[in-house]
Motif scaffolding. Sequence first.
Motif, PDB file in Angstrom:
ATOM      1  N   GLY A 141      50.373  13.207  43.462  1.00 50.00           N
ATOM      2  CA  GLY A 141      51.104  11.951  43.519  1.00 50.00           C
ATOM      3  C   GLY A 141      50.950  11.273  44.867  1.00 50.00           C
ATOM      4  O   GLY A 141      51.222  11.876  45.900  1.00 50.00           O
ATOM      5  N   THR A 142      50.496  10.037  44.836  1.00 43.93           N
ATOM      6  CA  THR A 142      50.286   9.323  46.098  1.00 43.93           C
ATOM      7  C   THR A 142      51.598   8.886  46.735  1.00 43.93           C
ATOM      8  O   THR A 142      51.609   8.440  47.874  1.00 43.93           O
ATOM      9  N   ASP A 143      52.705   9.029  46.006  1.00 47.16           N
ATOM     10  CA  ASP A 143      54.014   8.670  46.554  1.00 47.16           C
ATOM     11  C   ASP A 143      54.792   9.878  47.057  1.00 47.16           C
ATOM     12  O   ASP A 143      55.931   9.744  47.498  1.00 47.16           O
ATOM     13  N   SER A 144      54.193  11.056  46.998  1.00 46.31           N
ATOM     14  CA  SER A 144      54.909  12.284  47.341  1.00 46.31           C
ATOM     15  C   SER A 144      55.396  12.337  48.779  1.00 46.31           C
ATOM     16  O   SER A 144      56.331  13.069  49.089  1.00 46.31           O
ATOM     17  N   GLU A 145      54.775  11.585  49.654  1.00 43.02           N
ATOM     18  CA  GLU A 145      55.195  11.585  51.054  1.00 43.02           C
ATOM     19  C   GLU A 145      56.335  10.604  51.323  1.00 43.02           C
ATOM     20  O   GLU A 145      56.905  10.610  52.406  1.00 43.02           O
ATOM     21  N   ARG A 146      56.662   9.782  50.346  1.00 45.50           N
ATOM     22  CA  ARG A 146      57.778   8.845  50.520  1.00 45.50           C
ATOM     23  C   ARG A 146      59.085   9.634  50.528  1.00 45.50           C
ATOM     24  O   ARG A 146      59.291  10.501  49.682  1.00 45.50           O
ATOM     25  N   PRO A 147      59.960   9.325  51.466  1.00 48.60           N
ATOM     26  CA  PRO A 147      61.211  10.095  51.575  1.00 48.60           C
ATOM     27  C   PRO A 147      62.037  10.147  50.285  1.00 48.60           C
ATOM     28  O   PRO A 147      62.559  11.205  49.928  1.00 48.60           O
ATOM     29  N   MET A 148      62.137   9.038  49.564  1.00 47.34           N
ATOM     30  CA  MET A 148      62.944   9.040  48.338  1.00 47.34           C
ATOM     31  C   MET A 148      62.330   9.935  47.255  1.00 47.34           C
ATOM     32  O   MET A 148      63.063  10.567  46.492  1.00 47.34           O
ATOM     33  N   ILE A 149      61.027   9.991  47.197  1.00 44.91           N
ATOM     34  CA  ILE A 149      60.356  10.845  46.211  1.00 44.91           C
ATOM     35  C   ILE A 149      60.562  12.303  46.603  1.00 44.91           C
ATOM     36  O   ILE A 149      60.878  13.148  45.754  1.00 44.91           O
ATOM     37  N   THR A 150      60.404  12.598  47.883  1.00 44.24           N
ATOM     38  CA  THR A 150      60.623  13.964  48.368  1.00 44.24           C
ATOM     39  C   THR A 150      62.059  14.406  48.095  1.00 44.24           C
ATOM     40  O   THR A 150      62.293  15.529  47.637  1.00 44.24           O
ATOM     41  N   VAL A 151      63.012  13.513  48.355  1.00 45.61           N
ATOM     42  CA  VAL A 151      64.423  13.825  48.088  1.00 45.61           C
ATOM     43  C   VAL A 151      64.628  14.064  46.594  1.00 45.61           C
ATOM     44  O   VAL A 151      65.309  15.020  46.199  1.00 45.61           O
ATOM     45  N   PHE A 152      64.050  13.214  45.759  1.00 45.91           N
ATOM     46  CA  PHE A 152      64.202  13.405  44.317  1.00 45.91           C
ATOM     47  C   PHE A 152      63.632  14.744  43.874  1.00 45.91           C
ATOM     48  O   PHE A 152      64.267  15.466  43.087  1.00 45.91           O
ATOM     49  N   TYR A 153      62.427  15.084  44.325  1.00 43.08           N
ATOM     50  CA  TYR A 153      61.853  16.381  43.967  1.00 43.08           C
ATOM     51  C   TYR A 153      62.776  17.512  44.417  1.00 43.08           C
ATOM     52  O   TYR A 153      63.015  18.465  43.672  1.00 43.08           O
ATOM     53  N   GLY A 154      63.296  17.407  45.621  1.00 45.50           N
ATOM     54  CA  GLY A 154      64.196  18.442  46.130  1.00 45.50           C
ATOM     55  C   GLY A 154      65.463  18.560  45.303  1.00 45.50           C
ATOM     56  O   GLY A 154      65.896  19.670  44.956  1.00 45.50           O
ATOM     57  N   ILE A 155      66.066  17.427  44.971  1.00 52.36           N
ATOM     58  CA  ILE A 155      67.286  17.433  44.148  1.00 52.36           C
ATOM     59  C   ILE A 155      66.996  18.004  42.766  1.00 52.36           C
ATOM     60  O   ILE A 155      67.782  18.790  42.224  1.00 52.36           O
ATOM     61  N   SER A 156      65.851  17.630  42.195  1.00 53.68           N
ATOM     62  CA  SER A 156      65.528  18.113  40.846  1.00 53.68           C
ATOM     63  C   SER A 156      65.340  19.630  40.850  1.00 53.68           C
ATOM     64  O   SER A 156      65.832  20.315  39.944  1.00 53.68           O
ATOM     65  N   VAL A 157      64.682  20.151  41.864  1.00 53.34           N
ATOM     66  CA  VAL A 157      64.480  21.602  41.949  1.00 53.34           C
ATOM     67  C   VAL A 157      65.828  22.305  42.140  1.00 53.34           C
ATOM     68  O   VAL A 157      66.121  23.286  41.455  1.00 53.34           O
ATOM     69  N   CYS A 158      66.649  21.789  43.032  1.00 58.41           N
ATOM     70  CA  CYS A 158      67.971  22.392  43.268  1.00 58.41           C
ATOM     71  C   CYS A 158      68.823  22.374  42.006  1.00 58.41           C
ATOM     72  O   CYS A 158      69.489  23.368  41.681  1.00 58.41           O
ATOM     73  N   ALA A 159      68.812  21.265  41.281  1.00 61.21           N
ATOM     74  CA  ALA A 159      69.623  21.147  40.064  1.00 61.21           C
ATOM     75  C   ALA A 159      69.173  22.153  39.008  1.00 61.21           C
ATOM     76  O   ALA A 159      70.002  22.853  38.414  1.00 61.21           O
ATOM     77  N   VAL A 160      67.866  22.231  38.786  1.00 63.75           N
ATOM     78  CA  VAL A 160      67.361  23.143  37.753  1.00 63.75           C
ATOM     79  C   VAL A 160      67.617  24.599  38.156  1.00 63.75           C
ATOM     80  O   VAL A 160      68.093  25.400  37.340  1.00 63.75           O
ATOM     81  N   VAL A 161      67.354  24.943  39.399  1.00 60.05           N
ATOM     82  CA  VAL A 161      67.575  26.323  39.854  1.00 60.05           C
ATOM     83  C   VAL A 161      69.066  26.673  39.776  1.00 60.05           C
ATOM     84  O   VAL A 161      69.433  27.748  39.293  1.00 60.05           O
ATOM     85  N   LEU A 162      69.923  25.777  40.230  1.00 59.65           N
ATOM     86  CA  LEU A 162      71.365  26.022  40.185  1.00 59.65           C
ATOM     87  C   LEU A 162      71.850  26.227  38.751  1.00 59.65           C
ATOM     88  O   LEU A 162      72.605  27.165  38.462  1.00 59.65           O
ATOM     89  N   LEU A 163      71.391  25.381  37.833  1.00 59.80           N
ATOM     90  CA  LEU A 163      71.806  25.516  36.435  1.00 59.80           C
ATOM     91  C   LEU A 163      71.228  26.770  35.782  1.00 59.80           C
ATOM     92  O   LEU A 163      71.897  27.405  34.953  1.00 59.80           O
ATOM     93  N   LEU A 164      70.022  27.153  36.162  1.00 64.48           N
ATOM     94  CA  LEU A 164      69.456  28.415  35.659  1.00 64.48           C
ATOM     95  C   LEU A 164      70.279  29.606  36.151  1.00 64.48           C
ATOM     96  O   LEU A 164      70.565  30.536  35.381  1.00 64.48           O
ATOM     97  N   LEU A 165      70.658  29.586  37.429  1.00 67.07           N
ATOM     98  CA  LEU A 165      71.487  30.662  37.972  1.00 67.07           C
ATOM     99  C   LEU A 165      72.852  30.695  37.305  1.00 67.07           C
ATOM    100  O   LEU A 165      73.364  31.772  36.981  1.00 67.07           O
ATOM    101  N   LEU A 166      73.432  29.524  37.079  1.00 72.23           N
ATOM    102  CA  LEU A 166      74.721  29.444  36.403  1.00 72.23           C
ATOM    103  C   LEU A 166      74.614  30.016  34.991  1.00 72.23           C
ATOM    104  O   LEU A 166      75.473  30.779  34.551  1.00 72.23           O
ATOM    105  N   ARG A 167      73.541  29.668  34.305  1.00 73.06           N
ATOM    106  CA  ARG A 167      73.339  30.176  32.946  1.00 73.06           C
ATOM    107  C   ARG A 167      73.160  31.688  32.961  1.00 73.06           C
ATOM    108  O   ARG A 167      73.758  32.398  32.153  1.00 73.06           O
ATOM    109  N   ALA A 168      72.354  32.190  33.879  1.00 71.63           N
ATOM    110  CA  ALA A 168      72.141  33.636  33.971  1.00 71.63           C
ATOM    111  C   ALA A 168      73.452  34.354  34.307  1.00 71.63           C
ATOM    112  O   ALA A 168      73.771  35.387  33.713  1.00 71.63           O
ATOM    113  N   PHE A 169      74.211  33.800  35.233  1.00 68.19           N
ATOM    114  CA  PHE A 169      75.483  34.403  35.623  1.00 68.19           C
ATOM    115  C   PHE A 169      76.468  34.391  34.465  1.00 68.19           C
ATOM    116  O   PHE A 169      77.138  35.390  34.204  1.00 68.19           O
TER     117      PHE A 169
END
Length: 183
Positions: A141-169
């Motif tokens: 992605g040519t926009d991956s270095e844009r701060p908002m895109i980086t933040v979105f990727y980070g938030i999406s990873v955190c949300a999915v990982v957190l919900l997976l952990l919640l589900r496992a727990f």
Amino acid sequence: MFISNWEWIRLLGFLAYFNFTISIVFGLLRKSIIIKKNKNLVFQIHQVASWMGLFTLIGHMLLLILDKFEPFTIGELLIPFKADYETVFSTLGTIAFYLFLFVIFNSDLWIRKLGFSLWKKSHFLVFPAWIFSLLHGIFLGTDSERPMITVFYGISVCAVVLLLLLRAFSHQRLSTHREKGVS
């Protein structure tokens, strides 16, 4: 205002990732202890987002064929490791497409023929598909270095990982209660 083919390619690729992320988040929420009511609404959002992800992904792929700067052939889009451009990361996108397609068709069209157990096992293929699409987006992605895109990727990873952990727990906790005979 005219939007170029390249901008549409980027937009549809990003929207595909966004929609698949929403689908995964709502799929995990539906089975979580967080959601007590409106499970049908949560399921509908999960399902619609997955189809929207698939449609935007197909649009992304079709526009890559028309691109003047780095055109892809149909074979490069559909056959893993065939693309000349960033072969590994292009292949991750191709494999993600097949995995998402497989899961969506199994879930919405073939679930009765598969049976619940096999459906559930195959449904978890969305996670490698989503990770592959994330890596594809970050590294191609040519926009991956844009701060908002980086933040979105980070938030999406955190949300999915957190919900997976919640589900496992919550599953572990439920299993523990069942073993002890606690309701």
